[in-house]
Enzyme design. Sequence first.
Site, PDB file in Angstrom:
ATOM      1  N   GLU A   1       0.801  -1.222   0.000  1.00 25.60           N
ATOM      2  CA  GLU A   1       0.000   0.000   0.000  1.00 25.60           C
ATOM      3  C   GLU A   1       0.842   1.286   0.000  1.00 25.60           C
ATOM      4  O   GLU A   1       0.826   2.057   0.961  1.00 25.60           O
ATOM      5  CB  GLU A   1      -0.942   0.018   1.212  1.00 25.60           C
ATOM      6  CG  GLU A   1      -1.873  -1.180   1.280  1.00 25.60           C
ATOM      7  CD  GLU A   1      -2.809  -1.154   2.485  1.00 25.60           C
ATOM      8  OE1 GLU A   1      -2.662  -0.274   3.352  1.00 25.60           O
ATOM      9  OE2 GLU A   1      -3.697  -2.008   2.568  1.00 25.60           O
TER      10      GLU A   1
ATOM     11  N   GLU B   1      -5.166  -8.768   1.044  1.00 19.89           N
ATOM     12  CA  GLU B   1      -5.830  -8.446   2.317  1.00 19.89           C
ATOM     13  C   GLU B   1      -7.308  -8.231   2.077  1.00 19.89           C
ATOM     14  O   GLU B   1      -7.695  -7.542   1.126  1.00 19.89           O
ATOM     15  CB  GLU B   1      -5.295  -7.141   2.933  1.00 19.89           C
ATOM     16  CG  GLU B   1      -3.963  -7.242   3.595  1.00 19.89           C
ATOM     17  CD  GLU B   1      -3.516  -5.915   4.203  1.00 19.89           C
ATOM     18  OE1 GLU B   1      -4.379  -5.087   4.591  1.00 19.89           O
ATOM     19  OE2 GLU B   1      -2.299  -5.703   4.262  1.00 19.89           O
TER      20      GLU B   1
HETATM   21  O1  IFM Z   1      -3.958  -3.084   9.345  1.00 21.53           O
HETATM   22  C1  IFM Z   1      -3.952  -2.591   8.047  1.00 21.53           C
HETATM   23  C2  IFM Z   1      -2.795  -3.162   7.271  1.00 21.53           C
HETATM   24  O2  IFM Z   1      -1.587  -2.919   7.894  1.00 21.53           O
HETATM   25  C3  IFM Z   1      -2.748  -2.560   5.897  1.00 21.53           C
HETATM   26  N1  IFM Z   1      -4.015  -2.659   5.223  1.00 21.53           N
HETATM   27  C4  IFM Z   1      -5.200  -2.277   5.946  1.00 21.53           C
HETATM   28  C5  IFM Z   1      -5.223  -2.934   7.316  1.00 21.53           C
HETATM   29  C6  IFM Z   1      -6.479  -2.486   8.091  1.00 21.53           C
HETATM   30  O3  IFM Z   1      -6.480  -1.128   8.281  1.00 21.53           O
END
Ligand code: IFM
Length: 440
Positions: free
Chosen positions: A163, A345
């Site tokens: 990200e 994710e």
């Molecule tokens: O916890 C975070 C992660 O580190 C990166 N993506 C989003 C998740 C939730 O906010």
Amino acid sequence: MKFPQDFKWGVATASYQIEGAVHEDGRGESIWDRFSRTPGKVLHGHTGDVACNHYHLYREDVALMKELGVNSYRFSIAWPRIYPTGKGQVNQRGLDFYKRLVEELLNSGIEPAATLYHWDLPQALEDQGGWLNRDTARYFQDYAQTMFEQLGDAVKLWITLNEPWCSAYLGYGNGVHAPGKSDPNWYLYAAHHLLLAHGLALQAFTSLNLPGEIGITLNLSPQYPASDSPQDREAARKADGFQNRWYLDPLFNGFYPQDMPEFLSVVAAKIQPGDFDLISGDLDFLGINYYSRGVVKADGRGGYQALPPAGPVTHMGWEVYPRGLYDLLLRLHEDYGPIPLYITENGAAYPDVLEQGRVHDPERTAYLEQHFAQAARAIEAGVPLKGYYVWSLLDNFEWAFGYERRFGIVYVDFETQERIVKDSGRWYQSFLKCNSKCNG
Ligand code: IFM
């Protein structure tokens, strides 16, 4: 729901969010150590000093993954454990931790998927400008090369950055994340250097001729217009440019979106010849972190305004919108494909409570089930989706929200470090069992 036989089903975590042990075995300071200790930056003054104590409990955590039945685990490597000041001499003890972790995973039949940068920049590099300094990208390449050389035979799935939008915008644009700097131009400078770092790591990987695959993970969020009016559609296009295309276009097309002149004129100062050749180097896959969508309308001044969520929200205030995952996957496939995709994710925070040794979290189970269904629909429609990692294995340090937001499918009692599989974790376990019977 139908998924391919060789589909990767996993859970994901990140180093600073779970490891703890911040002073052990020669680890250097990271920007999150410094930031979380700065009063007012993290809710309740929480830090990652202990987190889930995974550094010491990793064997138990791998055993938990095995019990759940996942076949892959996405974790991140803490750069300051490998190079305490970001460069120079390798810290062997830090490296050894990841070697032990990878060995434990492989012995348990779980494939490791390693992310090289999930936001814990060595503080020493930040002191020299961090991601505003082009040299940081070069140091990242050296660090990446070390990891490829040391773990490249065992780790077959690599992710350069997690990200970059968050690292750049939240870290340097609005200061909500470490290192807590805020300047709109700095956002764009940091983003460019992060993309360059990705490109340089890719170059190192390719030159080593390793057996594995490499990609990058972006946090992508489809942006829908509030109405069909040309103004709102234009607003959605702008929001998409800011959120998604600013990263997708250079990675896949080799240039920033040409319809964002106000950004282009700022970033131009940092672009050097050859940058886009590196940034748009061949990816083996794209990682997608999907949590929610955006709905926007024109603000009457040539910009856009985000509308409040229309449906149910999670503890983060993010709308639950599973259909957005389907739309996103199809759009990526159409506009940037064909390229293998992974959901690196997806998950939800809810205010869980431990009651008589159990955590009942039906909303999280529903969230996962509905998103899995949309992923299956996308595969059915021809999208080459190769895997799905639930965020997260454990409740953990949720950045500026400290330990207050629980994303785990396993509950963590932060006093005792006891792990308790939530109902959603049990649901995932039986889904995986059933899935391997039906599709295996
Ligand atoms: O916890 C975070 C992660 O580190 C990166 N993506 C989003 C998740 C939730 O906010």
